[in-house]
Design a protein around this motif. Sequence first.
Motif, PDB file in Angstrom:
ATOM      1  N   SER A  47       0.818  -1.222   0.000  1.00 34.81           N
ATOM      2  CA  SER A  47       0.000   0.000   0.000  1.00 34.81           C
ATOM      3  C   SER A  47       0.848   1.267   0.000  1.00 34.81           C
ATOM      4  O   SER A  47       0.771   2.099   0.900  1.00 34.81           O
ATOM      5  N   VAL A  48       1.688   1.409  -1.014  1.00 35.60           N
ATOM      6  CA  VAL A  48       2.521   2.604  -1.130  1.00 35.60           C
ATOM      7  C   VAL A  48       1.970   3.521  -2.218  1.00 35.60           C
ATOM      8  O   VAL A  48       1.331   3.068  -3.172  1.00 35.60           O
ATOM      9  N   ASN A  49       2.210   4.799  -2.051  1.00 35.65           N
ATOM     10  CA  ASN A  49       1.811   5.786  -3.043  1.00 35.65           C
ATOM     11  C   ASN A  49       2.749   5.677  -4.240  1.00 35.65           C
ATOM     12  O   ASN A  49       3.971   5.721  -4.091  1.00 35.65           O
ATOM     13  N   LEU A  50       2.189   5.533  -5.428  1.00 39.17           N
ATOM     14  CA  LEU A  50       3.003   5.341  -6.624  1.00 39.17           C
ATOM     15  C   LEU A  50       3.927   6.530  -6.873  1.00 39.17           C
ATOM     16  O   LEU A  50       5.075   6.367  -7.284  1.00 39.17           O
ATOM     17  N   GLY A  51       3.442   7.729  -6.592  1.00 37.49           N
ATOM     18  CA  GLY A  51       4.277   8.916  -6.766  1.00 37.49           C
ATOM     19  C   GLY A  51       5.469   8.906  -5.835  1.00 37.49           C
ATOM     20  O   GLY A  51       6.597   9.213  -6.236  1.00 37.49           O
ATOM     21  N   TYR A  52       5.238   8.529  -4.572  1.00 43.84           N
ATOM     22  CA  TYR A  52       6.331   8.452  -3.607  1.00 43.84           C
ATOM     23  C   TYR A  52       7.337   7.384  -4.018  1.00 43.84           C
ATOM     24  O   TYR A  52       8.546   7.547  -3.849  1.00 43.84           O
ATOM     25  N   LEU A  53       6.824   6.274  -4.546  1.00 44.14           N
ATOM     26  CA  LEU A  53       7.705   5.185  -4.974  1.00 44.14           C
ATOM     27  C   LEU A  53       8.668   5.660  -6.051  1.00 44.14           C
ATOM     28  O   LEU A  53       9.867   5.371  -6.008  1.00 44.14           O
ATOM     29  N   PHE A  54       8.164   6.405  -7.012  1.00 49.97           N
ATOM     30  CA  PHE A  54       9.018   6.888  -8.094  1.00 49.97           C
ATOM     31  C   PHE A  54      10.057   7.877  -7.584  1.00 49.97           C
ATOM     32  O   PHE A  54      11.172   7.947  -8.099  1.00 49.97           O
ATOM     33  N   LEU A  55       9.681   8.659  -6.573  1.00 45.95           N
ATOM     34  CA  LEU A  55      10.632   9.608  -6.009  1.00 45.95           C
ATOM     35  C   LEU A  55      11.735   8.893  -5.240  1.00 45.95           C
ATOM     36  O   LEU A  55      12.899   9.285  -5.284  1.00 45.95           O
ATOM     37  N   GLU A  56      11.372   7.835  -4.518  1.00 40.01           N
ATOM     38  CA  GLU A  56      12.344   7.110  -3.706  1.00 40.01           C
ATOM     39  C   GLU A  56      13.284   6.273  -4.560  1.00 40.01           C
ATOM     40  O   GLU A  56      14.477   6.190  -4.298  1.00 40.01           O
ATOM     41  N   PHE A  57      12.740   5.622  -5.601  1.00 45.67           N
ATOM     42  CA  PHE A  57      13.537   4.737  -6.447  1.00 45.67           C
ATOM     43  C   PHE A  57      13.807   5.421  -7.783  1.00 45.67           C
ATOM     44  O   PHE A  57      13.201   5.096  -8.803  1.00 45.67           O
ATOM     45  N   ARG A  58      14.732   6.375  -7.759  1.00 44.10           N
ATOM     46  CA  ARG A  58      15.040   7.133  -8.975  1.00 44.10           C
ATOM     47  C   ARG A  58      15.699   6.259 -10.033  1.00 44.10           C
ATOM     48  O   ARG A  58      15.709   6.598 -11.211  1.00 44.10           O
ATOM     49  N   SER A  59      16.274   5.120  -9.597  1.00 42.37           N
ATOM     50  CA  SER A  59      16.981   4.262 -10.542  1.00 42.37           C
ATOM     51  C   SER A  59      16.030   3.414 -11.388  1.00 42.37           C
ATOM     52  O   SER A  59      16.462   2.758 -12.329  1.00 42.37           O
ATOM     53  N   ILE A  60      14.737   3.410 -11.054  1.00 43.18           N
ATOM     54  CA  ILE A  60      13.787   2.653 -11.867  1.00 43.18           C
ATOM     55  C   ILE A  60      13.735   3.273 -13.266  1.00 43.18           C
ATOM     56  O   ILE A  60      13.490   4.471 -13.404  1.00 43.18           O
ATOM     57  N   PRO A  61      13.982   2.486 -14.299  1.00 46.47           N
ATOM     58  CA  PRO A  61      13.967   3.034 -15.663  1.00 46.47           C
ATOM     59  C   PRO A  61      12.628   3.691 -15.993  1.00 46.47           C
ATOM     60  O   PRO A  61      11.577   3.249 -15.531  1.00 46.47           O
ATOM     61  N   GLU A  62      12.684   4.735 -16.800  1.00 45.48           N
ATOM     62  CA  GLU A  62      11.470   5.454 -17.160  1.00 45.48           C
ATOM     63  C   GLU A  62      10.459   4.540 -17.838  1.00 45.48           C
ATOM     64  O   GLU A  62       9.249   4.672 -17.628  1.00 45.48           O
ATOM     65  N   VAL A  63      10.952   3.600 -18.651  1.00 48.13           N
ATOM     66  CA  VAL A  63      10.037   2.707 -19.361  1.00 48.13           C
ATOM     67  C   VAL A  63       9.252   1.843 -18.377  1.00 48.13           C
ATOM     68  O   VAL A  63       8.067   1.555 -18.584  1.00 48.13           O
ATOM     69  N   LEU A  64       9.901   1.445 -17.270  1.00 48.19           N
ATOM     70  CA  LEU A  64       9.199   0.634 -16.278  1.00 48.19           C
ATOM     71  C   LEU A  64       8.239   1.491 -15.457  1.00 48.19           C
ATOM     72  O   LEU A  64       7.157   1.044 -15.072  1.00 48.19           O
ATOM     73  N   LYS A  65       8.636   2.745 -15.187  1.00 48.30           N
ATOM     74  CA  LYS A  65       7.735   3.644 -14.475  1.00 48.30           C
ATOM     75  C   LYS A  65       6.432   3.801 -15.260  1.00 48.30           C
ATOM     76  O   LYS A  65       5.340   3.774 -14.697  1.00 48.30           O
ATOM     77  N   GLU A  66       6.578   3.968 -16.569  1.00 45.15           N
ATOM     78  CA  GLU A  66       5.396   4.111 -17.410  1.00 45.15           C
ATOM     79  C   GLU A  66       4.579   2.827 -17.392  1.00 45.15           C
ATOM     80  O   GLU A  66       3.344   2.857 -17.350  1.00 45.15           O
ATOM     81  N   LYS A  67       5.280   1.691 -17.383  1.00 43.07           N
ATOM     82  CA  LYS A  67       4.593   0.402 -17.378  1.00 43.07           C
ATOM     83  C   LYS A  67       3.841   0.191 -16.065  1.00 43.07           C
ATOM     84  O   LYS A  67       2.733  -0.342 -16.050  1.00 43.07           O
ATOM     85  N   LEU A  68       4.440   0.630 -14.945  1.00 49.27           N
ATOM     86  CA  LEU A  68       3.790   0.457 -13.646  1.00 49.27           C
ATOM     87  C   LEU A  68       2.454   1.190 -13.579  1.00 49.27           C
ATOM     88  O   LEU A  68       1.547   0.787 -12.859  1.00 49.27           O
ATOM     89  N   ARG A  69       2.347   2.269 -14.331  1.00 50.37           N
ATOM     90  CA  ARG A  69       1.082   3.006 -14.338  1.00 50.37           C
ATOM     91  C   ARG A  69      -0.054   2.133 -14.858  1.00 50.37           C
ATOM     92  O   ARG A  69      -1.200   2.275 -14.436  1.00 50.37           O
ATOM     93  N   TRP A  70       0.285   1.259 -15.811  1.00 51.38           N
ATOM     94  CA  TRP A  70      -0.762   0.513 -16.508  1.00 51.38           C
ATOM     95  C   TRP A  70      -0.705  -0.991 -16.252  1.00 51.38           C
ATOM     96  O   TRP A  70      -1.509  -1.733 -16.815  1.00 51.38           O
ATOM     97  N   MET A  71       0.220  -1.447 -15.418  1.00 49.39           N
ATOM     98  CA  MET A  71       0.298  -2.879 -15.124  1.00 49.39           C
ATOM     99  C   MET A  71      -0.982  -3.361 -14.456  1.00 49.39           C
ATOM    100  O   MET A  71      -1.607  -2.644 -13.679  1.00 49.39           O
ATOM    101  N   ARG A  72      -1.353  -4.582 -14.754  1.00 49.41           N
ATOM    102  CA  ARG A  72      -2.544  -5.179 -14.159  1.00 49.41           C
ATOM    103  C   ARG A  72      -2.169  -5.979 -12.914  1.00 49.41           C
ATOM    104  O   ARG A  72      -1.022  -6.394 -12.753  1.00 49.41           O
TER     105      ARG A  72
END
Length: 278
Positions: free
Chosen positions: A184-209
């Motif tokens: 139960s983490v905020n997706l925005g906070y997750l992206f801020l904390e894990f800056r090393s996550i590739p942008e392509v995966l960040k975009e994918k996380l938005r739409w992952m099922r």
Amino acid sequence: MFWEEKMERKGLLLLTAVLMLTACKKEEKPQGKAIARVDDIYLLEEDLKVLQVPGLSWSEEDRSLLLDNWIRNTLLYLGAREEGLDQDPLLKRKLLWSERMLLAQEYLKRKSAGLTVTDEEIDDFLKDREELFKQGISIVIVFFSDSNRAPYIRKLLRRRGRRYRYAMEELRNQSDINVTELDSVNLGYLFLEFRSIPEVLKEKLRWMRKGQVSKVFSADGEYVIIKLLEKFPLVPQKSEVRSYIRQVLYERKRAALEDSLVEALRKKFEVEKISGGS
């Protein structure tokens, strides 16, 4: 929560008491208001101001605890001095390193005193990102160093129900695999904390099922696979989000300032790694 805050508060006080040994004044007539004494060492009221932890106010209970710990540590200090530990060559080196670290931290603190994050910078940061803070997710992150392990890990992560629980136990028992579960983490906070996550995966996380497993990617010298367990809407407090972003942007500015200071100082002072340095 109250108990955790209480313990954190007492931990800070204990740390402050230890640090106060550096503020001890060995003098028969101290210049200032003395609030405690052990033999010829005084603790002054001004020492409390110097070592005040930002944002922490002291109650009478806190003050009493701090004084008790200062007395305990000062007695131990005198015992060490009586046995000549203050003349130990190795300990002198440790004290020298402590002094250098303290000065370095103070230097950076003063250089970064003027750093600020404006509302405009926060607004600019939120462009195209605001929706992220309205999504909550639960995920499993698997870190590993051997890329050949990826098919095995993805196979286990795809399991469901009871078989999935067994799969997670199997992964956790692997010495070369690290499993982190974020619930139960905020997706925005997750992206801020894990800056090393590739942008392509960040975009994918938005739409992952729910239940979907990512492909393997590298981050900070390791391989990573993520499984999305849950996704749900959030209604975050706008002020909390902006405050969090402000802190993150400030830390990034401070890190950039530190890097620039180090680079400038490298040009000013000779730097050399000697035998054994890598």
